[in-house]
Design a protein around this motif. Structure first.
Motif, PDB file in Angstrom:
ATOM      1  N   MET A 168      -3.089  -9.296  35.142  1.00 28.76           N
ATOM      2  CA  MET A 168      -2.644  -9.989  33.942  1.00 28.76           C
ATOM      3  C   MET A 168      -3.721  -9.924  32.859  1.00 28.76           C
ATOM      4  O   MET A 168      -3.446  -9.598  31.697  1.00 28.76           O
ATOM      5  CB  MET A 168      -2.309 -11.446  34.266  1.00 28.76           C
ATOM      6  N   ARG A 169      -4.952 -10.221  33.232  1.00 26.39           N
ATOM      7  CA  ARG A 169      -6.049 -10.187  32.261  1.00 26.39           C
ATOM      8  C   ARG A 169      -6.312  -8.770  31.777  1.00 26.39           C
ATOM      9  O   ARG A 169      -6.552  -8.539  30.584  1.00 26.39           O
ATOM     10  CB  ARG A 169      -7.311 -10.780  32.886  1.00 26.39           C
ATOM     11  N   PRO A 226      -4.786 -22.337  37.740  1.00 26.01           N
ATOM     12  CA  PRO A 226      -4.820 -21.927  39.147  1.00 26.01           C
ATOM     13  C   PRO A 226      -6.052 -22.472  39.863  1.00 26.01           C
ATOM     14  O   PRO A 226      -7.102 -22.684  39.249  1.00 26.01           O
ATOM     15  CB  PRO A 226      -4.869 -20.393  39.068  1.00 26.01           C
ATOM     16  N   GLU A 227      -5.916 -22.681  41.141  1.00 26.13           N
ATOM     17  CA  GLU A 227      -7.031 -23.164  41.940  1.00 26.13           C
ATOM     18  C   GLU A 227      -8.209 -22.194  41.842  1.00 26.13           C
ATOM     19  O   GLU A 227      -8.037 -20.975  41.907  1.00 26.13           O
ATOM     20  CB  GLU A 227      -6.600 -23.307  43.400  1.00 26.13           C
ATOM     21  N   TYR A 275       1.750 -13.373  37.812  1.00 21.51           N
ATOM     22  CA  TYR A 275       1.169 -14.627  38.292  1.00 21.51           C
ATOM     23  C   TYR A 275       0.440 -14.409  39.621  1.00 21.51           C
ATOM     24  O   TYR A 275      -0.573 -15.063  39.899  1.00 21.51           O
ATOM     25  CB  TYR A 275       2.248 -15.689  38.475  1.00 21.51           C
ATOM     26  N   ASP A 276       0.963 -13.491  40.432  1.00 16.34           N
ATOM     27  CA  ASP A 276       0.354 -13.211  41.733  1.00 16.34           C
ATOM     28  C   ASP A 276      -0.843 -12.270  41.640  1.00 16.34           C
ATOM     29  O   ASP A 276      -1.559 -12.091  42.628  1.00 16.34           O
ATOM     30  CB  ASP A 276       1.392 -12.606  42.685  1.00 16.34           C
ATOM     31  N   ASP A 277      -1.028 -11.650  40.487  1.00 16.19           N
ATOM     32  CA  ASP A 277      -2.155 -10.727  40.294  1.00 16.19           C
ATOM     33  C   ASP A 277      -2.810 -11.056  38.957  1.00 16.19           C
ATOM     34  O   ASP A 277      -2.600 -10.381  37.950  1.00 16.19           O
ATOM     35  CB  ASP A 277      -1.660  -9.280  40.321  1.00 16.19           C
ATOM     36  N   ALA A 326      15.439 -10.757  37.256  1.00 17.97           N
ATOM     37  CA  ALA A 326      14.490  -9.693  36.925  1.00 17.97           C
ATOM     38  C   ALA A 326      13.320 -10.254  36.126  1.00 17.97           C
ATOM     39  O   ALA A 326      12.170  -9.838  36.310  1.00 17.97           O
ATOM     40  CB  ALA A 326      15.195  -8.593  36.142  1.00 17.97           C
ATOM     41  N   ARG A 327      13.590 -11.192  35.241  1.00 12.85           N
ATOM     42  CA  ARG A 327      12.519 -11.810  34.462  1.00 12.85           C
ATOM     43  C   ARG A 327      11.582 -12.606  35.363  1.00 12.85           C
ATOM     44  O   ARG A 327      10.352 -12.556  35.205  1.00 12.85           O
ATOM     45  CB  ARG A 327      13.118 -12.701  33.370  1.00 12.85           C
ATOM     46  N   LYS A 328      12.159 -13.340  36.308  1.00 11.45           N
ATOM     47  CA  LYS A 328      11.327 -14.083  37.250  1.00 11.45           C
ATOM     48  C   LYS A 328      10.470 -13.137  38.085  1.00 11.45           C
ATOM     49  O   LYS A 328       9.296 -13.447  38.373  1.00 11.45           O
ATOM     50  CB  LYS A 328      12.212 -14.936  38.164  1.00 11.45           C
TER      51      LYS A 328
END
Length: 246
Positions: free
Chosen positions: A107-108, A164-165, A101-103, A92-94
């Motif tokens: 996150m910001r 990230p790239e 990480y995918d969005d 669940a934490r992952k």
């Protein structure tokens, strides 16, 4: 700079810190969140925004907030997961960290919402942002974005360091402290070296401390991986950043 601790470890200080803070409910759009605000006892020297680890905002971040309040700072531990969402299982934490990480835009947005709530609660405007593990990666995401106003410095403790790239650090990025364990198998030293090269190329003021024998999550009280020496040294380095930035 903070004097070396001779009689009490940081864990002991945290366990005896007076808890004057409180949970704070706030919203971002339709989503509800619960942060934790610990105001300085007297006039604050500034604010520390705390970004939690992959298990969400827990008593660990509350303890750190109380320690900072006792040292003269307003401290606000934000919530990236949502009210009541404190995952206990590794899977669940992952999943929660992967979602952010995918969005990166989300996150910001969530991090800036926590900063805004801290200031709505009356926290002093000049701010240093710090985070642990996953929270350290979030701190660097915010630093690269340059989107936070009146932030004077950033600190990451055993955090993810990869860029990230398509992202990069700007030359006007405030000072960054990177506290890393030499025995960290989750974030290899190659990532530390790569980050140093990026920051050098960008002209960012940074400091990297590597603690021999310290594993990943070396600051987490009451855990097997806790290492008092590395915790105390990294906290002293952080206090030095606060003294300089605020």
């Amino acid at each position: 700079m903070m004097r070396p601790l001779t009689f009490l470890t940081l864990a002991a200080l945290a366990s005896t810190a007076q808890a004057d803070g409180q949970d704070i409910d706030y919203r971002l759009g339709d989503a509800a969140f619960t942060g934790y605000f610990a105001p300085a006892a007297d006039e604050a020297r500034g604010t520390v925004l705390i970004v939690h680890d992959w298990d969400g905002l827990t008593d660990y971040e509350r303890e750190r907030a109380e320690m900072l309040a006792a040292q003269g700072y307003d401290a606000f531990a934000l919530d990236l997961y949502g009210k009541g969402n404190r995952p206990l299982e590794t899977a669940a934490r992952k999943a929660e960290t992967a979602r952010l990480y995918d969005d990166r835009a989300r996150m910001r947005e969530l991090t800036l919402a926590g900063l805004a709530e801290a200031r709505d609660q009356g926290a002093a405007r000049p701010t240093v942002v710090m985070g642990y593990c996953f929270g350290g990666a979030v701190v660097l995401e915010l630093a690269r974005s340059g989107s936070a106003e009146d932030v004077r410095g950033y600190a990451t403790f055993h955090g993810g360091l990869a860029t990230p790239e398509g992202q990069q650090y700007g030359p006007d990025t405030p000072p960054i402290l990177i506290a890393h364990g030499g025995a960290d198998t989750s974030v290899p030293l190659e990532d530390v070296t790569a980050l140093a090269r990026e920051l050098e190329a960008a002209g960012v003021d940074y400091e990297i401390e590597i603690y021999s024998g310290a594993p990943h999550a070396f600051t987490v009280f009451d855990e097997e991986r806790y290492q008092a020496r590395a915790d105390e040294k990294s906290w002293a380095a952080f206090r030095a950043l606060l003294d300089e930035a605020l």
